[in-house]
Design an enzyme around this catalytic site. Structure first.
Site, PDB file in Angstrom:
ATOM      1  N   TYR A  26       7.055  46.264  83.601  1.00 60.71           N
ATOM      2  CA  TYR A  26       6.096  46.979  84.452  1.00 60.71           C
ATOM      3  C   TYR A  26       6.533  46.858  85.918  1.00 60.71           C
ATOM      4  O   TYR A  26       5.782  46.439  86.782  1.00 60.71           O
ATOM      5  CB  TYR A  26       4.686  46.413  84.238  1.00 60.71           C
ATOM      6  CG  TYR A  26       3.587  47.336  84.712  1.00 60.71           C
ATOM      7  CD1 TYR A  26       3.258  48.466  83.998  1.00 60.71           C
ATOM      8  CD2 TYR A  26       2.886  47.067  85.894  1.00 60.71           C
ATOM      9  CE1 TYR A  26       2.253  49.318  84.433  1.00 60.71           C
ATOM     10  CE2 TYR A  26       1.879  47.910  86.338  1.00 60.71           C
ATOM     11  CZ  TYR A  26       1.567  49.033  85.602  1.00 60.71           C
ATOM     12  OH  TYR A  26       0.573  49.880  86.034  1.00 60.71           O
ATOM     13  N   GLY A  27       7.804  47.212  86.156  1.00 55.86           N
ATOM     14  CA  GLY A  27       8.320  47.199  87.524  1.00 55.86           C
ATOM     15  C   GLY A  27       8.341  48.610  88.079  1.00 55.86           C
ATOM     16  O   GLY A  27       7.427  49.405  87.832  1.00 55.86           O
ATOM     17  N   GLN A  29      10.169  51.436  87.443  1.00 47.31           N
ATOM     18  CA  GLN A  29      10.046  52.522  86.469  1.00 47.31           C
ATOM     19  C   GLN A  29       8.894  52.289  85.487  1.00 47.31           C
ATOM     20  O   GLN A  29       8.183  53.225  85.115  1.00 47.31           O
ATOM     21  CB  GLN A  29      11.345  52.675  85.664  1.00 47.31           C
ATOM     22  CG  GLN A  29      12.489  53.285  86.454  1.00 47.31           C
ATOM     23  CD  GLN A  29      12.250  54.744  86.836  1.00 47.31           C
ATOM     24  OE1 GLN A  29      11.684  55.513  86.073  1.00 47.31           O
ATOM     25  NE2 GLN A  29      12.681  55.113  88.023  1.00 47.31           N
ATOM     26  N   THR A  85      20.142  43.745  82.667  1.00 49.02           N
ATOM     27  CA  THR A  85      20.800  42.513  82.201  1.00 49.02           C
ATOM     28  C   THR A  85      19.937  41.707  81.227  1.00 49.02           C
ATOM     29  O   THR A  85      20.447  40.810  80.560  1.00 49.02           O
ATOM     30  CB  THR A  85      21.164  41.620  83.398  1.00 49.02           C
ATOM     31  OG1 THR A  85      20.015  41.513  84.234  1.00 49.02           O
ATOM     32  CG2 THR A  85      22.335  42.176  84.178  1.00 49.02           C
ATOM     33  N   HIS A 109      17.857  54.143  81.358  1.00 49.21           N
ATOM     34  CA  HIS A 109      19.240  54.147  81.879  1.00 49.21           C
ATOM     35  C   HIS A 109      20.117  53.694  80.713  1.00 49.21           C
ATOM     36  O   HIS A 109      19.714  52.837  79.917  1.00 49.21           O
ATOM     37  CB  HIS A 109      19.324  53.172  83.062  1.00 49.21           C
ATOM     38  CG  HIS A 109      20.696  52.955  83.626  1.00 49.21           C
ATOM     39  ND1 HIS A 109      21.572  53.985  83.887  1.00 49.21           N
ATOM     40  CD2 HIS A 109      21.342  51.817  84.005  1.00 49.21           C
ATOM     41  CE1 HIS A 109      22.693  53.475  84.406  1.00 49.21           C
ATOM     42  NE2 HIS A 109      22.573  52.161  84.472  1.00 49.21           N
TER      43      HIS A 109
HETATM   44  N1  LIG Z   1      14.317  51.222  89.782  1.00 50.30           N
HETATM   45  C1  LIG Z   1      14.429  52.524  89.495  1.00 50.30           C
HETATM   46  O1  LIG Z   1      13.828  53.366  90.151  1.00 50.30           O
HETATM   47  C2  LIG Z   1      15.253  53.005  88.342  1.00 50.30           C
HETATM   48  C3  LIG Z   1      15.513  52.194  87.272  1.00 50.30           C
HETATM   49  N2  LIG Z   1      16.078  52.713  86.153  1.00 50.30           N
HETATM   50  C4  LIG Z   1      16.270  51.851  84.994  1.00 50.30           C
HETATM   51  O2  LIG Z   1      14.967  51.426  84.548  1.00 50.30           O
HETATM   52  C5  LIG Z   1      15.064  50.124  83.966  1.00 50.30           C
HETATM   53  C6  LIG Z   1      14.080  49.182  84.662  1.00 50.30           C
HETATM   54  O3  LIG Z   1      14.492  49.018  86.008  1.00 50.30           O
HETATM   55  P1  LIG Z   1      13.436  48.720  87.186  1.00 50.30           P
HETATM   56  O4  LIG Z   1      12.217  49.534  86.989  1.00 50.30           O
HETATM   57  O5  LIG Z   1      14.203  48.831  88.458  1.00 50.30           O
HETATM   58  O6  LIG Z   1      13.079  47.191  86.897  1.00 50.30           O
HETATM   59  P2  LIG Z   1      12.207  46.185  87.799  1.00 50.30           P
HETATM   60  O7  LIG Z   1      13.101  45.057  88.169  1.00 50.30           O
HETATM   61  O8  LIG Z   1      11.511  46.927  88.889  1.00 50.30           O
HETATM   62  O9  LIG Z   1      11.101  45.690  86.771  1.00 50.30           O
HETATM   63  C7  LIG Z   1      11.431  44.983  85.634  1.00 50.30           C
HETATM   64  C8  LIG Z   1      10.181  44.688  84.841  1.00 50.30           C
HETATM   65  O10 LIG Z   1      10.572  44.044  83.628  1.00 50.30           O
HETATM   66  C9  LIG Z   1       9.818  42.851  83.482  1.00 50.30           C
HETATM   67  N3  LIG Z   1      10.545  41.875  82.683  1.00 50.30           N
HETATM   68  C10 LIG Z   1      11.441  40.941  83.075  1.00 50.30           C
HETATM   69  N4  LIG Z   1      11.836  40.213  82.010  1.00 50.30           N
HETATM   70  C11 LIG Z   1      11.174  40.722  80.943  1.00 50.30           C
HETATM   71  C12 LIG Z   1      11.120  40.376  79.562  1.00 50.30           C
HETATM   72  N5  LIG Z   1      11.840  39.388  79.066  1.00 50.30           N
HETATM   73  N6  LIG Z   1      10.327  41.104  78.743  1.00 50.30           N
HETATM   74  C13 LIG Z   1       9.570  42.123  79.209  1.00 50.30           C
HETATM   75  N7  LIG Z   1       9.557  42.468  80.514  1.00 50.30           N
HETATM   76  C14 LIG Z   1      10.356  41.781  81.359  1.00 50.30           C
HETATM   77  C15 LIG Z   1       9.568  42.401  84.916  1.00 50.30           C
HETATM   78  O11 LIG Z   1       8.465  41.487  84.943  1.00 50.30           O
HETATM   79  P3  LIG Z   1       8.319  40.298  86.043  1.00 50.30           P
HETATM   80  O12 LIG Z   1       7.368  40.829  87.051  1.00 50.30           O
HETATM   81  O13 LIG Z   1       7.760  39.174  85.285  1.00 50.30           O
HETATM   82  O14 LIG Z   1       9.715  40.041  86.586  1.00 50.30           O
HETATM   83  C16 LIG Z   1       9.221  43.732  85.549  1.00 50.30           C
HETATM   84  O15 LIG Z   1       7.898  44.106  85.254  1.00 50.30           O
HETATM   85  C17 LIG Z   1      16.532  49.724  84.096  1.00 50.30           C
HETATM   86  O16 LIG Z   1      17.176  50.137  82.925  1.00 50.30           O
HETATM   87  C18 LIG Z   1      17.019  50.559  85.273  1.00 50.30           C
HETATM   88  O17 LIG Z   1      18.417  50.784  85.297  1.00 50.30           O
HETATM   89  C19 LIG Z   1      16.405  54.041  86.019  1.00 50.30           C
HETATM   90  C20 LIG Z   1      16.170  54.902  87.060  1.00 50.30           C
HETATM   91  C21 LIG Z   1      15.692  54.431  88.342  1.00 50.30           C
HETATM   92 MG   LIG Z   2      20.639  53.296  88.462  1.00 50.07          MG
END
Ligand SMILES: NC(=O)C1=CN([C@@H]2O[C@H](COP(=O)(O)OP(=O)(O)OC[C@H]3O[C@@H](n4cnc5c(N)ncnc54)[C@H](OP(=O)(O)O)[C@@H]3O)[C@@H](O)[C@H]2O)C=CC1
Ligand SMILES: [Mg+2]
Ligand SMILES: CC[C@](O)(C(C)=O)C(=O)O
Ligand SMILES: [Mg+2]
Length: 337
Positions: A26-27, A29, A85, A109
């Site tokens: 829930y980051g 995207q 990762t 992605h």
């Molecule tokens: N950022 C962007 O705009 C873009 C991203 N993408 C792709 O989208 C995907 C997500 O990227 P992005 O949104 O930047 O990620 P973020 O770093 O913004 O968010 C990651 C989320 O994953 C959660 N998380 C971490 N570890 C786990 C786990 N073990 N199980 C479940 N959830 C977990 C994090 O929670 P916590 O708060 O606890 O860390 C957080 O809510 C990637 O594949 C990226 O390449 C594609 C297009 C654009």
């Molecule tokens: Mg990218």
């Protein structure tokens, strides 16, 4: 080969409305997809570990939060939006044991499929919906009635319905308002990594920092340098976004245009183009992916050091002071998440 571009009229929203979707993460995207899916009438649950700091945010926004394993077990479509990762560990531990015949695994992605870090079984659909923009703007545009273009790809079509499902999902997050292009996991991964490294993030950040350094080291005021090379960059790029480079050149002075035409190629010289080609080669042959996975496994020492150095660059303090006086500029990205 001509690309296929789909719009709202080509998508059947009822397909995704008939599925149980788990969004893992829930980051940037994750929040955008989840909230827009929900607003489009889709049954969504969020998968986050017990200790995740994102849990409170998702719950505050009215979403049901489960563990990644519980969400995967309940759902028949699992969208993985955790950091690239971390995805292979989440897949092995939480998703794979809960997959059923005909389920779908979706990605935002293609990194983990392109570099063989995740290998799904043959009985599930494997597809991608990758917005071409930062998640917070994906959500903001959806709320504003607009959309960020998206790419869709199907790696494995176990049900025969994977493409229609991906298009339906893309429409539900606003992508088909702007255009959805069909591609492959390989093309998305390689172009996305190249774009962010050479142009959008790496290239643009280094260009701005270097321009700021050249002006301030020559004795010009940091505030003037900031407005010149960072703030105004958005205004210039807005013109490119609206009408291409030609529109930008129409709007600037002929003095600027002559400087653009004659000096631009000296800044982005043939040597820079050669370096861009090397960067693309490292993406294509897997060198970058191996380096990034190893850096993450080592606890990200280089990443952390370089990020801190970037935060300490003098342009950041100058920019903060100036943006504090422009209430309309610093629209908090947390407002939609
Ligand atoms: N950022 C962007 O705009 C873009 C991203 N993408 C792709 O989208 C995907 C997500 O990227 P992005 O949104 O930047 O990620 P973020 O770093 O913004 O968010 C990651 C989320 O994953 C959660 N998380 C971490 N570890 C786990 C786990 N073990 N199980 C479940 N959830 C977990 C994090 O929670 P916590 O708060 O606890 O860390 C957080 O809510 C990637 O594949 C990226 O390449 C594609 C297009 C654009
Ligand atoms: Mg990218
Ligand atoms: C440009 C960076 C990006 O590819 C994106 C927002 O599209 C990312 O991985 O965050
Ligand atoms: Mg991208």
């Amino acid at each position: 080969m001509a690309v296929e571009i789909f719009y709202d009229d080509d998508a059947d929203l009822s397909i995704i409305q008939g599925r149980k979707v788990a969004v893992i993460g829930y980051g940037s995207q994750g929040h955008a997809h989840s909230l827009s899916l929900r607003d489009s009438g889709v049954d969504v649950r969020i998968g986050l570990p017990e200790g995740s700091k994102s849990r409170a945010k998702a719950e505050e926004q009215g979403l049901r939060v489960l563990t990644p394993a519980e969400a995967s077990a309940e759902a028949d479509l699992i969208m993985i939006l955790a950091p690239d990762t971390k995805q292979r560990f989440i897949y092995e531990q939480d998703i794979a044991p809960n997959l059923k015949d005909g389920d779908a695994i979706f990605f935002g992605h293609g990194f983990n499929i392109r570099y063989d870090l995740i290998k799904p079984p043959a009985n599930v659909d494997v597809a991608m919906v990758a917005p071409k923009g930062p998640g917070h703007l994906v959500r903001r545009q959806f709320v504003d009635g607009k959309g960020v273009p998206a790419l869709i790809a199907v790696e494995q079509d176990a049900t025969g319905n994977a493409q229609a499902l991906a298009l339906s999902y893309a429409a539900a997050i606003g992508g088909a308002r702007a255009g959805v292009i069909k591609t492959t996991f390989t093309e998305e991964t390689e172009t996305d990594l190249f774009g962010e490294q050479a142009v959008l993030c790496g290239g643009a950040s280094a260009l701005v920092q270097t321009g700021f350094e050249v002006l301030t080291e020559a004795g010009y005021a940091p505030e003037i340098a900031y407005f010149e090379v960072l703030h105004e960059l958005k205004l210039i790029v807005d013109l490119m976004y609206e009408g291409g480079i030609a529109r930008q050149r129409y709007s600037i002075s002929d003095t600027a245009e002559y400087g653009d035409l004659t000096r631009g190629p000296r800044v982005i010289s043939p040597a820079v183009k050669e370096e861009m080609k090397k960067i693309l080669g490292e993406i294509q042959d897997g060198t970058f992916a191996r380096e990034w996975v190893a850096e993450d496994e080592a606890g990200r020492p280089n990443f952390t050091k370089l990020e801190e150095q970037g935060n300490q660059h003098p342009i950041e303090a100058t920019g903060k002071k100036l943006r504090d006086l422009m209430s309309w500029v610093d629209r908090p990205i947390t407002e939609t998440a």
